[in-house]
Design a protein around this motif. Structure first.
Motif, mmCIF file in Angstrom:
data_model
loop_
_atom_site.group_PDB
_atom_site.id
_atom_site.type_symbol
_atom_site.label_atom_id
_atom_site.label_comp_id
_atom_site.label_asym_id
_atom_site.label_seq_id
_atom_site.Cartn_x
_atom_site.Cartn_y
_atom_site.Cartn_z
ATOM 1 N N THR A 71 0.841 -1.200 0.000
ATOM 2 C CA THR A 71 0.000 0.000 0.000
ATOM 3 C C THR A 71 0.874 1.247 0.000
ATOM 4 O O THR A 71 1.840 1.335 0.759
ATOM 5 C CB THR A 71 -0.904 0.018 1.249
ATOM 6 N N ARG A 72 0.527 2.197 -0.863
ATOM 7 C CA ARG A 72 1.234 3.481 -0.875
ATOM 8 C C ARG A 72 0.532 4.445 0.075
ATOM 9 O O ARG A 72 -0.679 4.597 0.034
ATOM 10 C CB ARG A 72 1.287 4.050 -2.290
ATOM 11 N N LEU A 73 1.330 5.102 0.914
ATOM 12 C CA LEU A 73 0.808 5.988 1.939
ATOM 13 C C LEU A 73 0.949 7.435 1.480
ATOM 14 O O LEU A 73 2.063 7.960 1.383
ATOM 15 C CB LEU A 73 1.599 5.758 3.229
ATOM 16 N N LEU A 74 -0.183 8.076 1.206
ATOM 17 C CA LEU A 74 -0.190 9.483 0.803
ATOM 18 C C LEU A 74 -0.521 10.325 2.028
ATOM 19 O O LEU A 74 -1.638 10.275 2.543
ATOM 20 C CB LEU A 74 -1.224 9.728 -0.299
ATOM 21 N N ASP B 190 8.664 19.513 2.974
ATOM 22 C CA ASP B 190 9.536 19.868 1.853
ATOM 23 C C ASP B 190 9.489 18.749 0.822
ATOM 24 O O ASP B 190 9.665 17.577 1.154
ATOM 25 C CB ASP B 190 10.978 20.053 2.333
ATOM 26 N N GLY B 191 9.255 19.114 -0.408
ATOM 27 C CA GLY B 191 9.198 18.111 -1.455
ATOM 28 C C GLY B 191 7.822 17.519 -1.658
ATOM 29 O O GLY B 191 7.650 16.613 -2.478
ATOM 30 N N SER B 192 6.815 18.006 -0.920
ATOM 31 C CA SER B 192 5.468 17.487 -1.124
ATOM 32 C C SER B 192 4.961 17.930 -2.500
ATOM 33 O O SER B 192 5.362 18.963 -3.035
ATOM 34 C CB SER B 192 4.517 17.979 -0.039
ATOM 35 N N VAL B 193 4.075 17.134 -3.071
ATOM 36 C CA VAL B 193 3.547 17.423 -4.407
ATOM 37 C C VAL B 193 2.066 17.740 -4.302
ATOM 38 O O VAL B 193 1.406 17.403 -3.317
ATOM 39 C CB VAL B 193 3.770 16.226 -5.361
ATOM 40 N N ALA B 194 1.531 18.388 -5.322
ATOM 41 C CA ALA B 194 0.104 18.699 -5.342
ATOM 42 C C ALA B 194 -0.702 17.406 -5.300
ATOM 43 O O ALA B 194 -0.296 16.377 -5.849
ATOM 44 C CB ALA B 194 -0.252 19.502 -6.583
ATOM 45 N N TYR B 195 -1.853 17.450 -4.644
ATOM 46 C CA TYR B 195 -2.656 16.256 -4.376
ATOM 47 C C TYR B 195 -3.061 15.505 -5.636
ATOM 48 O O TYR B 195 -3.320 14.295 -5.595
ATOM 49 C CB TYR B 195 -3.920 16.643 -3.601
ATOM 50 N N ASP B 196 -3.114 16.187 -6.793
ATOM 51 C CA ASP B 196 -3.572 15.517 -8.014
ATOM 52 C C ASP B 196 -2.403 15.003 -8.867
ATOM 53 O O ASP B 196 -2.619 14.502 -9.971
ATOM 54 C CB ASP B 196 -4.453 16.452 -8.853
ATOM 55 N N THR C 113 4.865 7.307 1.758
ATOM 56 C CA THR C 113 5.408 7.039 0.425
ATOM 57 C C THR C 113 5.551 8.360 -0.318
ATOM 58 O O THR C 113 6.552 8.616 -0.988
ATOM 59 C CB THR C 113 4.472 6.103 -0.366
ATOM 60 N N THR C 114 4.506 9.194 -0.187
ATOM 61 C CA THR C 114 4.485 10.505 -0.845
ATOM 62 C C THR C 114 3.814 11.510 0.078
ATOM 63 O O THR C 114 2.785 11.209 0.697
ATOM 64 C CB THR C 114 3.685 10.447 -2.173
ATOM 65 N N HIS C 115 4.392 12.698 0.179
ATOM 66 C CA HIS C 115 3.750 13.798 0.888
ATOM 67 C C HIS C 115 2.991 14.643 -0.134
ATOM 68 O O HIS C 115 3.543 14.983 -1.185
ATOM 69 C CB HIS C 115 4.778 14.669 1.622
ATOM 70 N N VAL C 116 1.762 14.969 0.180
ATOM 71 C CA VAL C 116 0.944 15.737 -0.768
ATOM 72 C C VAL C 116 0.336 16.946 -0.062
ATOM 73 O O VAL C 116 0.142 16.940 1.157
ATOM 74 C CB VAL C 116 -0.183 14.867 -1.375
ATOM 75 N N HIS C 117 0.067 17.970 -0.850
ATOM 76 C CA HIS C 117 -0.601 19.149 -0.314
ATOM 77 C C HIS C 117 -1.662 19.618 -1.304
ATOM 78 O O HIS C 117 -1.630 19.261 -2.483
ATOM 79 C CB HIS C 117 0.404 20.278 -0.043
ATOM 80 N N ILE C 118 -2.587 20.412 -0.796
ATOM 81 C CA ILE C 118 -3.622 21.005 -1.642
ATOM 82 C C ILE C 118 -3.265 22.475 -1.833
ATOM 83 O O ILE C 118 -3.201 23.234 -0.853
ATOM 84 C CB ILE C 118 -5.011 20.856 -1.001
ATOM 85 N N PRO C 119 -2.973 22.902 -3.067
ATOM 86 C CA PRO C 119 -2.570 24.295 -3.284
ATOM 87 C C PRO C 119 -3.655 25.275 -2.832
ATOM 88 O O PRO C 119 -4.857 25.017 -2.990
ATOM 89 C CB PRO C 119 -2.379 24.362 -4.810
ATOM 90 N N LEU C 120 -3.243 26.383 -2.263
ATOM 91 C CA LEU C 120 -4.152 27.445 -1.828
ATOM 92 C C LEU C 120 -3.921 28.662 -2.707
ATOM 93 O O LEU C 120 -2.798 29.142 -2.801
ATOM 94 C CB LEU C 120 -3.904 27.783 -0.366
ATOM 95 N N TYR C 121 -4.970 29.150 -3.326
ATOM 96 C CA TYR C 121 -4.826 30.237 -4.287
ATOM 97 C C TYR C 121 -5.290 31.587 -3.743
ATOM 98 O O TYR C 121 -5.091 32.619 -4.376
ATOM 99 C CB TYR C 121 -5.595 29.904 -5.562
ATOM 100 N N GLY D 225 -12.213 15.567 1.670
ATOM 101 C CA GLY D 225 -13.128 15.394 0.543
ATOM 102 C C GLY D 225 -12.444 15.596 -0.799
ATOM 103 O O GLY D 225 -12.678 14.845 -1.760
ATOM 104 N N ILE D 226 -11.583 16.597 -0.881
ATOM 105 C CA ILE D 226 -10.857 16.853 -2.125
ATOM 106 C C ILE D 226 -9.985 15.657 -2.492
ATOM 107 O O ILE D 226 -9.961 15.202 -3.648
ATOM 108 C CB ILE D 226 -10.003 18.137 -1.983
ATOM 109 N N MET D 227 -9.275 15.133 -1.509
ATOM 110 C CA MET D 227 -8.391 13.984 -1.750
ATOM 111 C C MET D 227 -9.181 12.742 -2.165
ATOM 112 O O MET D 227 -8.829 12.037 -3.118
ATOM 113 C CB MET D 227 -7.596 13.677 -0.483
ATOM 114 N N LEU D 228 -10.255 12.467 -1.457
ATOM 115 C CA LEU D 228 -11.029 11.257 -1.736
ATOM 116 C C LEU D 228 -11.658 11.304 -3.124
ATOM 117 O O LEU D 228 -11.695 10.292 -3.838
ATOM 118 C CB LEU D 228 -12.116 11.065 -0.673
ATOM 119 N N TYR D 229 -12.123 12.454 -3.520
ATOM 120 C CA TYR D 229 -12.759 12.535 -4.838
ATOM 121 C C TYR D 229 -11.735 12.579 -5.967
ATOM 122 O O TYR D 229 -12.047 12.201 -7.096
ATOM 123 C CB TYR D 229 -13.742 13.710 -4.888
#
Length: 272
Positions: A196-199, A205-211, A239-247, A260-264
């Motif tokens: 299983t990959r753990l998001l 540092d080095g986290s990527v956008a959730y999509d 496995t991967t660090h992710v973030h949701i960009p804030l505009y 909710g954003i991640m699950l969808y």
């Protein structure tokens, strides 16, 4: 179906049921209370282990609940009570005249994992790291069911799954999803051993956008505590660090909204 009438708030059964309004009482008894027509109906229709239905003798039982009771195939007790007695078991400002005592449902964690291992199946699991707000937890459970998530692991030191506010926010989803209360680090390691990959949601540092990650195969999405985020112990297992960009000017998103954003996003990718 056993029928009883109680008119005193000092009745031993009412005193016992009243203790289920706090976590200590729920943990001691292994049961909890659901309140209101919708949640009682959901509990009955889902096949949850409903032990007792307590209702206002003057208002009677709502027709929808009565219909569900007629086809419910487990033994239970009905207790007709006065409005004053029912108020003793209610947490809401405008009680709907019905409460039910339900056994805490449990799915065997090892059996759940074994099912996927034997079938070689993919899954999406949600893991919650010390969430404290009952409204957040309930909304997340409801959203997870709507998104078709395969299970939820609620870490230790999180708000009680059977808190009244949590239950009301789930809108009945709590009766239909596999839910596990486990030490989160151990659960993460066990899932990792299954490939299983753990998001992990974080501004690491080095986290990527959730999509950006591909949400295929076996995925675990970790949502952290409302104040401090994901604990360092869990973060190290990512496995991967992710973030949701804030505009805009907002510094962060509510935990339930971020979840909710991640699950969808996971659902969108898997659908395609």
């Amino acid at each position: 179906m056993e029928q009883e009438m109680i008119t005193s708030i000092h009745n031993p059964q009412i005193k016992r049921l009243h203790q289920l309004l706090n976590r200590k009482g729920r943990e001691a008894s292994g049961t909890f209370l659901v309140e209101g027509v919708h949640l009682v109906e959901e509990a009955l229709q889902s096949g949850a282990a409903v032990k007792t239905v307590i209702y206002d003798m003057d208002r009677g039982i709502d027709p929808a609940c009565e219909a569900s009771l007629r086809v419910y195939d487990r033994p239970l007790k009905r207790i007709a009570v006065t409005e004053q007695v029912l108020a003793k078991l209610s947490e809401t400002k405008s009680p709907q005249g019905i409460v039910a005592e339900v056994s805490q449902h449990s799915v065997d964690w090892q059996a759940w994992k074994q099912k996927y291992e034997q079938a070689g199946s993919a899954f999406v699991v949600l893991m919650l790291d010390e969430l404290q707000d009952p409204g957040n937890l309930g909304t997340i459970i409801r959203t997870a069911e709507a998104a078709g998530i395969d299970g939820i692991v609620v870490g230790e030191n999180s708000v009680d799954l059977y808190n009244g506010k949590v239950l009301r926010a789930t809108m009945g989803a709590i009766f239909r999803l596999p839910l596990f209360r486990l030490p989160l680090p151990a659960a993460c390691e066990e899932l990792g051993a299954m490939g299983t990959r753990l998001l992990v949601t974080s501004v690491h540092d080095g986290s990527v956008a959730y999509d950006e990650p591909v949400y295929d195969g076996r995925i675990a999405i970790v949502i952290g505590n409302e104040g401090r985020g994901v604990s360092p112990e869990i973060s190290r297992l990512a496995t991967t660090h992710v973030h949701i960009p804030l505009y805009g000017a907002a510094e962060s998103l509510n935990a339930a909204v971020a979840c909710g954003i991640m699950l969808y996003e996971a659902r969108r990718q898997r659908k395609e």
